[in-house]
Design an enzyme around this catalytic site. Structure first.
Site, mmCIF file in Angstrom:
data_model
loop_
_atom_site.group_PDB
_atom_site.id
_atom_site.type_symbol
_atom_site.label_atom_id
_atom_site.label_comp_id
_atom_site.label_asym_id
_atom_site.label_seq_id
_atom_site.Cartn_x
_atom_site.Cartn_y
_atom_site.Cartn_z
ATOM 1 N N LYS A 56 0.831 -1.207 0.000
ATOM 2 C CA LYS A 56 0.000 0.000 0.000
ATOM 3 C C LYS A 56 0.864 1.255 0.000
ATOM 4 C CE LYS A 56 -4.073 -2.131 2.023
ATOM 5 N NZ LYS A 56 -4.669 -2.553 3.285
ATOM 6 N N LYS A 107 -3.901 -7.902 -10.307
ATOM 7 C CA LYS A 107 -4.997 -8.281 -9.411
ATOM 8 C C LYS A 107 -6.126 -7.246 -9.489
ATOM 9 C CE LYS A 107 -6.431 -7.788 -4.964
ATOM 10 N NZ LYS A 107 -6.649 -7.521 -3.640
ATOM 11 N N LYS A 167 -10.107 -2.493 -5.980
ATOM 12 C CA LYS A 167 -10.731 -1.170 -5.953
ATOM 13 C C LYS A 167 -9.670 -0.092 -6.042
ATOM 14 C CE LYS A 167 -13.882 -2.890 -2.513
ATOM 15 N NZ LYS A 167 -13.026 -3.515 -1.497
HETATM 16 P P1 ADP Z 1 -9.942 -4.671 -2.896
HETATM 17 O O1 ADP Z 1 -8.559 -5.212 -3.120
HETATM 18 O O2 ADP Z 1 -10.676 -4.496 -4.151
HETATM 19 O O3 ADP Z 1 -9.939 -3.404 -2.045
HETATM 20 P P2 ADP Z 1 -10.864 -5.967 -0.498
HETATM 21 O O4 ADP Z 1 -9.514 -5.769 0.087
HETATM 22 O O5 ADP Z 1 -12.009 -5.235 0.129
HETATM 23 O O6 ADP Z 1 -10.780 -5.715 -2.069
HETATM 24 O O7 ADP Z 1 -11.205 -7.515 -0.512
HETATM 25 C C1 ADP Z 1 -12.420 -8.121 -0.132
HETATM 26 C C2 ADP Z 1 -12.312 -9.607 -0.362
HETATM 27 O O8 ADP Z 1 -12.232 -9.885 -1.752
HETATM 28 C C3 ADP Z 1 -11.047 -10.222 0.255
HETATM 29 O O9 ADP Z 1 -11.349 -11.514 0.689
HETATM 30 C C4 ADP Z 1 -10.082 -10.260 -0.889
HETATM 31 O O10 ADP Z 1 -9.115 -11.263 -0.725
HETATM 32 C C5 ADP Z 1 -11.021 -10.579 -2.037
HETATM 33 N N1 ADP Z 1 -10.507 -10.065 -3.297
HETATM 34 C C6 ADP Z 1 -10.454 -8.782 -3.683
HETATM 35 N N2 ADP Z 1 -9.937 -8.675 -4.916
HETATM 36 C C7 ADP Z 1 -9.667 -9.933 -5.328
HETATM 37 C C8 ADP Z 1 -9.120 -10.492 -6.522
HETATM 38 N N3 ADP Z 1 -8.773 -9.736 -7.541
HETATM 39 N N4 ADP Z 1 -8.952 -11.824 -6.588
HETATM 40 C C9 ADP Z 1 -9.308 -12.601 -5.548
HETATM 41 N N5 ADP Z 1 -9.835 -12.136 -4.405
HETATM 42 C C10 ADP Z 1 -10.024 -10.827 -4.282
#
Ligand code: ADP
Ligand code: TRP
Length: 323
Positions: free
Chosen positions: A111, A190, A193
Protein backbone atom coordinates in the site's frame (compact mmCIF):
# COMPACT_ATOMS: atom_id res chain seq x y z
CA UNK A 1 -21.66 -26.20 12.27
CA UNK A 2 -18.57 -24.04 12.06
CA UNK A 3 -18.55 -20.29 12.50
CA UNK A 4 -17.57 -18.50 9.30
CA UNK A 5 -16.63 -14.83 9.17
CA UNK A 6 -15.40 -12.40 6.56
CA UNK A 7 -15.50 -8.70 5.81
CA UNK A 8 -15.14 -6.39 2.86
CA UNK A 9 -13.82 -2.83 2.70
CA UNK A 10 -16.11 -0.10 1.39
CA UNK A 11 -13.11 1.69 -0.04
CA UNK A 12 -14.72 1.67 -3.48
CA UNK A 13 -17.49 0.00 -5.43
CA UNK A 14 -17.59 -3.81 -5.13
CA UNK A 15 -16.31 -5.78 -8.10
CA UNK A 16 -16.42 -9.29 -9.54
CA UNK A 17 -13.13 -10.18 -7.78
CA UNK A 18 -14.84 -9.46 -4.44
CA UNK A 19 -17.88 -11.39 -5.61
CA UNK A 20 -16.25 -14.63 -6.73
CA UNK A 21 -13.50 -14.72 -4.07
CA UNK A 22 -15.62 -13.81 -1.09
CA UNK A 23 -19.26 -12.70 -1.44
CA UNK A 24 -20.58 -15.66 -3.42
CA UNK A 25 -19.12 -18.19 -1.02
CA UNK A 26 -20.33 -16.31 2.03
CA UNK A 27 -23.88 -16.18 0.68
CA UNK A 28 -23.80 -19.92 0.05
CA UNK A 29 -22.56 -20.64 3.57
CA UNK A 30 -25.50 -18.90 5.22
CA UNK A 31 -27.61 -21.99 4.47
CA UNK A 32 -25.68 -24.42 6.65
CA UNK A 33 -23.21 -22.44 8.78
CA UNK A 34 -23.17 -19.77 11.41
CA UNK A 35 -22.26 -16.77 9.28
CA UNK A 36 -20.75 -13.42 10.30
CA UNK A 37 -20.50 -10.96 7.41
CA UNK A 38 -19.67 -7.27 7.70
CA UNK A 39 -18.64 -4.09 5.96
CA UNK A 40 -15.30 -2.97 7.38
CA UNK A 41 -15.57 0.80 7.25
CA UNK A 42 -12.89 1.37 9.92
CA UNK A 43 -10.48 -0.50 7.66
CA UNK A 44 -11.54 1.54 4.64
CA UNK A 45 -10.65 4.67 6.60
CA UNK A 46 -6.97 3.71 6.31
CA UNK A 47 -7.17 4.74 2.66
CA UNK A 48 -10.30 6.90 2.37
CA UNK A 49 -10.76 10.29 4.03
CA UNK A 50 -13.88 11.57 2.32
CA UNK A 51 -17.06 11.58 4.40
CA UNK A 52 -19.50 11.26 1.51
CA UNK A 53 -17.55 8.59 -0.30
CA UNK A 54 -17.08 6.46 2.80
CA UNK A 55 -20.77 6.71 3.69
CA UNK A 56 -22.03 6.10 0.16
CA UNK A 57 -19.71 3.16 -0.43
CA UNK A 58 -20.74 1.60 2.87
CA UNK A 59 -24.46 1.79 2.08
CA UNK A 60 -23.79 0.63 -1.47
CA UNK A 61 -21.91 -2.44 -0.18
CA UNK A 62 -24.84 -3.25 2.11
CA UNK A 63 -27.22 -3.03 -0.85
CA UNK A 64 -24.94 -5.23 -2.94
CA UNK A 65 -24.91 -7.98 -0.33
CA UNK A 66 -28.67 -7.88 0.17
CA UNK A 67 -29.34 -7.87 -3.57
CA UNK A 68 -26.99 -10.80 -4.09
CA UNK A 69 -28.94 -12.83 -1.56
CA UNK A 70 -27.44 -12.32 1.88
CA UNK A 71 -30.25 -12.92 4.36
CA UNK A 72 -29.94 -10.77 7.50
CA UNK A 73 -32.33 -13.13 9.35
CA UNK A 74 -30.08 -16.15 8.83
CA UNK A 75 -26.77 -14.36 9.44
CA UNK A 76 -25.00 -11.75 11.50
CA UNK A 77 -24.70 -8.89 9.00
CA UNK A 78 -23.48 -5.49 10.21
CA UNK A 79 -21.29 -2.45 9.64
CA UNK A 80 -18.01 -2.67 11.55
CA UNK A 81 -18.22 0.74 13.26
CA UNK A 82 -21.68 -0.10 14.66
CA UNK A 83 -20.01 -2.60 17.00
CA UNK A 84 -17.43 -0.39 18.73
CA UNK A 85 -16.28 -3.24 21.01
CA UNK A 86 -13.91 -4.12 18.18
CA UNK A 87 -11.83 -1.00 18.79
CA UNK A 88 -11.43 -1.86 22.48
CA UNK A 89 -10.19 -5.31 21.60
CA UNK A 90 -7.87 -3.80 18.98
CA UNK A 91 -6.12 -1.78 21.68
CA UNK A 92 -5.75 -4.77 23.98
CA UNK A 93 -4.39 -6.95 21.19
CA UNK A 94 -2.13 -4.15 19.96
CA UNK A 95 -0.41 -4.08 23.32
CA UNK A 96 0.43 -7.76 22.82
CA UNK A 97 1.61 -7.49 19.22
CA UNK A 98 5.28 -7.05 18.38
CA UNK A 99 6.32 -4.35 15.96
CA UNK A 100 8.29 -6.90 13.94
CA UNK A 101 5.17 -8.91 13.16
CA UNK A 102 3.48 -5.86 11.63
CA UNK A 103 6.64 -4.72 9.85
CA UNK A 104 6.61 -7.97 7.89
CA UNK A 105 3.13 -7.24 6.46
CA UNK A 106 3.18 -7.43 2.65
CA UNK A 107 -0.05 -5.54 2.44
CA UNK A 108 1.38 -2.57 4.37
CA UNK A 109 4.45 -2.45 2.13
CA UNK A 110 2.36 -2.78 -1.04
CA UNK A 111 0.00 0.00 0.00
CA UNK A 112 2.85 2.39 0.77
CA UNK A 113 4.44 1.53 -2.56
CA UNK A 114 1.13 2.52 -4.19
CA UNK A 115 1.24 5.92 -2.51
CA UNK A 116 -1.16 5.46 0.42
CA UNK A 117 0.00 7.66 3.36
CA UNK A 118 1.65 5.42 5.98
CA UNK A 119 -0.54 6.33 8.96
CA UNK A 120 -0.62 4.68 12.35
CA UNK A 121 -3.98 3.12 11.36
CA UNK A 122 -2.57 1.66 8.18
CA UNK A 123 0.31 0.10 10.11
CA UNK A 124 -1.99 -1.47 12.71
CA UNK A 125 -4.56 -2.57 10.10
CA UNK A 126 -3.79 -6.27 10.81
CA UNK A 127 -4.46 -5.80 14.55
CA UNK A 128 -7.93 -4.42 13.81
CA UNK A 129 -8.47 -7.36 11.49
CA UNK A 130 -7.34 -9.78 14.20
CA UNK A 131 -9.82 -8.13 16.59
CA UNK A 132 -12.56 -8.51 13.93
CA UNK A 133 -11.97 -12.22 13.79
CA UNK A 134 -11.14 -13.05 17.41
CA UNK A 135 -13.99 -11.02 18.88
CA UNK A 136 -16.43 -13.48 17.32
CA UNK A 137 -14.36 -16.64 17.89
CA UNK A 138 -14.59 -17.33 14.16
CA UNK A 139 -13.15 -20.59 12.87
CA UNK A 140 -13.10 -20.24 9.09
CA UNK A 141 -12.33 -17.09 7.10
CA UNK A 142 -13.16 -17.18 3.35
CA UNK A 143 -10.88 -14.68 1.59
CA UNK A 144 -8.79 -14.15 -1.52
CA UNK A 145 -5.10 -15.08 -1.47
CA UNK A 146 -4.00 -11.50 -0.68
CA UNK A 147 -5.45 -11.90 2.84
CA UNK A 148 -3.58 -15.09 3.76
CA UNK A 149 -0.86 -13.29 5.68
CA UNK A 150 -3.42 -11.28 7.63
CA UNK A 151 -4.98 -14.51 8.89
CA UNK A 152 -1.52 -15.81 9.82
CA UNK A 153 -0.89 -12.61 11.79
CA UNK A 154 -4.26 -13.09 13.52
CA UNK A 155 -3.26 -16.62 14.51
CA UNK A 156 0.11 -15.38 15.85
CA UNK A 157 -1.61 -12.72 17.95
CA UNK A 158 -4.19 -15.20 19.28
CA UNK A 159 -1.57 -17.84 20.09
CA UNK A 160 0.56 -15.37 21.97
CA UNK A 161 -2.44 -14.14 23.95
CA UNK A 162 -3.55 -17.70 24.74
CA UNK A 163 -0.03 -18.56 25.94
CA UNK A 164 0.09 -15.64 28.32
CA UNK A 165 -3.49 -15.67 29.68
CA UNK A 166 -4.73 -19.22 29.02
CA UNK A 167 -6.97 -20.45 26.23
CA UNK A 168 -9.15 -17.52 25.22
CA UNK A 169 -9.35 -17.31 21.44
CA UNK A 170 -10.21 -19.84 18.76
CA UNK A 171 -7.44 -20.02 16.14
CA UNK A 172 -9.02 -19.21 12.76
CA UNK A 173 -8.14 -20.86 9.45
CA UNK A 174 -8.26 -19.14 6.05
CA UNK A 175 -10.38 -20.67 3.29
CA UNK A 176 -8.94 -19.82 -0.12
CA UNK A 177 -10.21 -21.49 -3.29
CA UNK A 178 -7.26 -22.23 -5.52
CA UNK A 179 -8.99 -21.50 -8.80
CA UNK A 180 -10.20 -18.06 -7.73
CA UNK A 181 -7.31 -17.10 -5.45
CA UNK A 182 -6.42 -14.08 -7.58
CA UNK A 183 -8.84 -12.71 -10.15
CA UNK A 184 -7.17 -10.44 -12.70
CA UNK A 185 -8.42 -6.96 -13.50
CA UNK A 186 -8.79 -5.47 -16.96
CA UNK A 187 -5.06 -4.64 -16.98
CA UNK A 188 -4.05 -8.18 -16.00
CA UNK A 189 -2.95 -7.21 -12.47
CA UNK A 190 -5.00 -8.28 -9.41
CA UNK A 191 -8.46 -6.75 -9.71
CA UNK A 192 -8.69 -4.22 -6.89
CA UNK A 193 -10.73 -1.17 -5.95
CA UNK A 194 -7.51 0.70 -5.39
CA UNK A 195 -6.02 -0.09 -8.85
CA UNK A 196 -8.86 1.32 -10.97
CA UNK A 197 -8.93 -1.92 -12.98
CA UNK A 198 -12.25 -3.39 -11.86
CA UNK A 199 -15.37 -4.74 -13.49
CA UNK A 200 -18.01 -3.79 -10.96
CA UNK A 201 -20.84 -6.15 -10.05
CA UNK A 202 -23.51 -3.53 -10.66
CA UNK A 203 -21.69 -1.53 -13.31
CA UNK A 204 -23.79 0.50 -15.71
CA UNK A 205 -24.22 -1.27 -19.10
CA UNK A 206 -22.28 1.09 -21.34
CA UNK A 207 -19.36 1.44 -18.99
CA UNK A 208 -19.22 -2.33 -18.39
CA UNK A 209 -19.09 -2.96 -22.15
CA UNK A 210 -16.35 -0.38 -22.55
CA UNK A 211 -14.27 -1.88 -19.78
CA UNK A 212 -14.67 -5.46 -21.03
CA UNK A 213 -13.52 -4.34 -24.49
CA UNK A 214 -10.42 -2.86 -22.83
CA UNK A 215 -9.29 -6.10 -21.14
CA UNK A 216 -5.61 -6.48 -21.94
CA UNK A 217 -4.57 -9.50 -24.03
CA UNK A 218 -1.49 -10.43 -26.05
CA UNK A 219 -1.34 -9.16 -29.62
CA UNK A 220 -1.87 -12.45 -31.49
CA UNK A 221 -3.85 -12.10 -34.73
CA UNK A 222 -7.25 -13.73 -35.31
CA UNK A 223 -5.89 -16.76 -37.19
CA UNK A 224 -3.20 -17.66 -34.65
CA UNK A 225 -3.80 -20.35 -32.00
CA UNK A 226 -3.96 -18.86 -28.50
CA UNK A 227 -3.22 -20.08 -25.01
CA UNK A 228 -6.16 -19.92 -22.56
CA UNK A 229 -3.90 -20.79 -19.60
CA UNK A 230 -2.00 -17.50 -19.81
CA UNK A 231 -4.84 -15.27 -20.97
CA UNK A 232 -6.50 -12.98 -18.39
CA UNK A 233 -9.50 -12.56 -20.65
CA UNK A 234 -10.06 -16.30 -20.34
CA UNK A 235 -9.41 -16.14 -16.57
CA UNK A 236 -12.38 -13.80 -16.28
CA UNK A 237 -14.48 -15.63 -18.88
CA UNK A 238 -14.27 -18.91 -16.98
CA UNK A 239 -15.83 -17.35 -13.87
CA UNK A 240 -19.08 -16.98 -15.80
CA UNK A 241 -18.98 -20.17 -17.86
CA UNK A 242 -19.93 -23.71 -16.82
CA UNK A 243 -17.35 -26.44 -17.47
CA UNK A 244 -18.74 -27.37 -20.92
CA UNK A 245 -18.57 -23.77 -22.07
CA UNK A 246 -15.06 -23.44 -20.65
CA UNK A 247 -13.87 -26.52 -22.55
CA UNK A 248 -15.50 -25.33 -25.77
CA UNK A 249 -13.83 -21.94 -25.43
CA UNK A 250 -10.45 -23.55 -24.71
CA UNK A 251 -10.78 -25.51 -27.98
CA UNK A 252 -11.66 -22.38 -29.92
CA UNK A 253 -8.59 -20.63 -28.44
CA UNK A 254 -6.28 -23.47 -29.39
CA UNK A 255 -7.64 -23.99 -32.90
CA UNK A 256 -7.04 -20.41 -34.06
CA UNK A 257 -9.54 -18.35 -36.05
CA UNK A 258 -10.90 -16.71 -32.88
CA UNK A 259 -10.36 -13.01 -32.25
CA UNK A 260 -10.18 -11.62 -28.73
CA UNK A 261 -12.86 -9.07 -29.66
CA UNK A 262 -15.33 -11.92 -30.20
CA UNK A 263 -14.53 -13.42 -26.78
CA UNK A 264 -14.97 -10.01 -25.17
CA UNK A 265 -18.43 -9.56 -26.71
CA UNK A 266 -19.50 -12.96 -25.41
CA UNK A 267 -18.02 -12.20 -22.00
CA UNK A 268 -19.89 -8.91 -21.75
CA UNK A 269 -23.24 -10.63 -22.46
CA UNK A 270 -22.48 -13.33 -19.92
CA UNK A 271 -21.64 -10.85 -17.16
CA UNK A 272 -24.67 -8.73 -17.96
CA UNK A 273 -27.04 -11.72 -17.88
CA UNK A 274 -25.41 -13.27 -14.80
CA UNK A 275 -26.14 -10.25 -12.63
CA UNK A 276 -29.48 -9.30 -14.21
CA UNK A 277 -31.78 -10.80 -11.50
CA UNK A 278 -29.61 -9.30 -8.75
CA UNK A 279 -29.70 -5.90 -10.47
CA UNK A 280 -33.48 -5.96 -10.37
CA UNK A 281 -33.44 -6.89 -6.69
CA UNK A 282 -30.96 -4.15 -5.91
CA UNK A 283 -33.23 -1.56 -7.48
CA UNK A 284 -36.06 -2.75 -5.24
CA UNK A 285 -33.93 -2.50 -2.09
CA UNK A 286 -32.63 0.93 -3.07
CA UNK A 287 -36.21 2.29 -3.05
CA UNK A 288 -36.45 1.87 0.72
CA UNK A 289 -33.41 3.38 2.49
CA UNK A 290 -35.27 3.38 5.82
CA UNK A 291 -35.63 -0.39 5.64
CA UNK A 292 -31.91 -0.78 4.89
CA UNK A 293 -30.99 1.29 7.95
CA UNK A 294 -33.35 -0.80 10.09
CA UNK A 295 -31.72 -3.99 8.83
CA UNK A 296 -28.28 -2.67 9.73
CA UNK A 297 -29.41 -1.49 13.15
CA UNK A 298 -30.83 -4.92 13.97
CA UNK A 299 -27.69 -6.57 12.63
CA UNK A 300 -25.48 -4.45 14.89
CA UNK A 301 -27.61 -5.15 17.96
CA UNK A 302 -27.55 -8.89 17.38
CA UNK A 303 -23.79 -8.86 16.77
CA UNK A 304 -22.92 -6.65 19.75
CA UNK A 305 -24.22 -9.34 22.09
CA UNK A 306 -21.64 -11.81 20.79
CA UNK A 307 -18.89 -9.16 20.84
CA UNK A 308 -19.65 -8.12 24.41
CA UNK A 309 -19.34 -11.70 25.66
CA UNK A 310 -15.81 -12.16 24.32
CA UNK A 311 -14.70 -8.69 25.35
CA UNK A 312 -15.89 -9.29 28.90
CA UNK A 313 -13.82 -12.49 29.16
CA UNK A 314 -10.77 -10.78 27.65
CA UNK A 315 -10.95 -7.77 29.97
CA UNK A 316 -11.22 -10.09 32.93
CA UNK A 317 -8.22 -12.18 31.80
CA UNK A 318 -5.92 -9.19 31.34
CA UNK A 319 -6.91 -7.35 34.52
CA UNK A 320 -9.13 -4.62 33.12
CA UNK A 321 -12.32 -5.71 34.86
CA UNK A 322 -13.23 -4.41 38.31
CA UNK A 323 -17.00 -4.59 38.56
P1 ADP B 1 -9.94 -4.67 -2.90
O1 ADP B 1 -8.56 -5.21 -3.12
O2 ADP B 1 -10.68 -4.50 -4.15
O3 ADP B 1 -9.94 -3.40 -2.04
P2 ADP B 1 -10.86 -5.97 -0.50
O4 ADP B 1 -9.51 -5.77 0.09
O5 ADP B 1 -12.01 -5.24 0.13
O6 ADP B 1 -10.78 -5.72 -2.07
O7 ADP B 1 -11.20 -7.52 -0.51
C1 ADP B 1 -12.42 -8.12 -0.13
C2 ADP B 1 -12.31 -9.61 -0.36
O8 ADP B 1 -12.23 -9.89 -1.75
C3 ADP B 1 -11.05 -10.22 0.25
O9 ADP B 1 -11.35 -11.51 0.69
C4 ADP B 1 -10.08 -10.26 -0.89
O10 ADP B 1 -9.12 -11.26 -0.72
C5 ADP B 1 -11.02 -10.58 -2.04
N1 ADP B 1 -10.51 -10.06 -3.30
C6 ADP B 1 -10.45 -8.78 -3.68
N2 ADP B 1 -9.94 -8.67 -4.92
C7 ADP B 1 -9.67 -9.93 -5.33
C8 ADP B 1 -9.12 -10.49 -6.52
N3 ADP B 1 -8.77 -9.74 -7.54
N4 ADP B 1 -8.95 -11.82 -6.59
C9 ADP B 1 -9.31 -12.60 -5.55
N5 ADP B 1 -9.83 -12.14 -4.41
C10 ADP B 1 -10.02 -10.83 -4.28
N1 TRP C 1 -8.55 -6.94 5.17
C1 TRP C 1 -9.66 -7.51 4.47
C2 TRP C 1 -9.55 -7.13 2.99
O1 TRP C 1 -8.97 -6.14 2.64
C3 TRP C 1 -10.98 -7.03 5.01
C4 TRP C 1 -11.21 -7.52 6.40
C5 TRP C 1 -11.24 -6.77 7.53
C6 TRP C 1 -11.49 -8.86 6.78
N2 TRP C 1 -11.52 -7.55 8.59
C7 TRP C 1 -11.66 -8.83 8.20
C8 TRP C 1 -11.57 -10.06 6.08
C9 TRP C 1 -11.93 -10.00 8.91
C10 TRP C 1 -11.84 -11.22 6.81
C11 TRP C 1 -12.00 -11.19 8.21
O2 TRP C 1 -10.10 -7.81 2.19
Amino acid sequence: MSRILSGIQPSGVLHIGNYFAMMKQMIRFQEDHELFCFIVNYHAMTSLHDKKELRDNTVSAVLDFLALGLDPEKTHFWIQSDVPEVTELTWILGCHTSLGLLERSHSYKDKIAKGIQPSCGLFTYPVLMAADILLYQAEVIPVGKDQKQHIEITRDIAERFNNVYGDTFVLPAPMISDDIAVIPGIDGLKMSKSYGNTLNIFEEEKSLKKKVMKIVTDSKGVEEPKDPATCNLFAIYRLFADSDKQEAMKDRYQQGGLGYGEVKKELFSMIWEYFRPYRDKREEFAKDPGEILAIMKNGAEKTRKVAAETLDIVKDRVGLKYL
